[in-house]
Design a protein around this motif. Structure first.
Motif, short mmCIF file in Angstrom:
data_model
loop_
_atom_site.label_atom_id
_atom_site.label_comp_id
_atom_site.label_asym_id
_atom_site.label_seq_id
_atom_site.Cartn_x
_atom_site.Cartn_y
_atom_site.Cartn_z
N GLY A 1 0.79 -1.22 0.00
CA GLY A 1 0.00 0.00 0.00
C GLY A 1 0.83 1.27 0.00
N LYS A 2 2.14 1.16 0.04
CA LYS A 2 3.01 2.34 0.09
C LYS A 2 3.52 2.77 -1.28
N LEU A 3 3.25 1.95 -2.30
CA LEU A 3 3.72 2.26 -3.64
C LEU A 3 2.52 2.29 -4.58
N GLU A 4 2.24 3.43 -5.15
CA GLU A 4 1.14 3.52 -6.11
C GLU A 4 1.53 2.81 -7.39
N HIS A 5 0.55 2.17 -8.02
CA HIS A 5 0.79 1.47 -9.28
C HIS A 5 -0.48 1.49 -10.10
N ILE A 6 -0.33 1.30 -11.39
CA ILE A 6 -1.45 1.28 -12.32
C ILE A 6 -2.42 0.16 -11.98
N THR A 7 -1.89 -0.99 -11.60
CA THR A 7 -2.74 -2.12 -11.25
C THR A 7 -3.28 -1.94 -9.83
N PRO A 8 -4.47 -2.47 -9.56
CA PRO A 8 -5.05 -2.28 -8.22
C PRO A 8 -4.34 -3.13 -7.17
N ASN A 9 -4.41 -2.66 -5.94
CA ASN A 9 -3.85 -3.42 -4.81
C ASN A 9 -4.96 -4.35 -4.30
N ASN A 10 -4.89 -5.61 -4.67
CA ASN A 10 -5.92 -6.58 -4.31
C ASN A 10 -5.72 -7.23 -2.95
N ARG A 11 -4.66 -6.88 -2.26
CA ARG A 11 -4.40 -7.48 -0.93
C ARG A 11 -5.33 -6.85 0.08
N ALA A 12 -5.93 -7.66 0.91
CA ALA A 12 -6.84 -7.17 1.94
C ALA A 12 -6.07 -6.26 2.90
N LYS A 13 -6.69 -5.22 3.36
CA LYS A 13 -6.04 -4.26 4.26
C LYS A 13 -5.65 -4.91 5.58
N ASN A 14 -6.30 -5.98 5.96
CA ASN A 14 -6.02 -6.65 7.25
C ASN A 14 -4.94 -7.71 7.13
N SER A 15 -4.43 -7.98 5.94
CA SER A 15 -3.44 -9.07 5.77
C SER A 15 -2.11 -8.69 6.34
#
Length: 111
Positions: free
Chosen positions: A97-111
């Motif tokens: 979550g610290k690096l913006e990217h064109i592709t979405p961050n699909n990892r759950a925030k609680n992981s």
């Protein structure tokens, strides 16, 4: 989401190359469904990779039929020593979550 990776070994560039290269980037950006572009270079600088991201396969195909893209493909031997294209469907993407990217961050925030 799809990505198209254009991996190549640069040759000699001329003014026509730079002009057409800029037009190709503009053509990609004009396609409805274009999400963004990034590029990478090998440590030794011998190979480069331009990666384009597309919302769907229809957008990618529309770009592949663009007249400027077709013109560049006809002349590639003037500017490249060789190339390889990889078309991929993006199944998952994630990070901390610290690096913006064109592709979405699909990892759950609680992981």
């Amino acid at each position: 989401m799809y990505s198209s990776a254009f991996i190549f070994e640069p040759g000699e560039y001329d003014e026509q190359f730079y002009f057409l290269d800029n037009q190709i980037h503009e053509a990609a950006a004009s396609v409805n469904g274009f999400l963004g572009r990034e590029s990478w270079e090998s440590v030794d600088g011998k190979r480069k990779n331009a990666i384009y991201y597309w919302e769907n396969m229809d957008a990618l195909k529309e770009f592949s039929r663009h007249p400027k893209h077709i013109e560049a493909k006809r002349q590639y031997t003037k500017w490249y020593k060789g190339f390889h294209v990889v078309i991929s469907e993006v199944q998952h993407s994630y990070g901390d979550g610290k690096l913006e990217h064109i592709t979405p961050n699909n990892r759950a925030k609680n992981s």
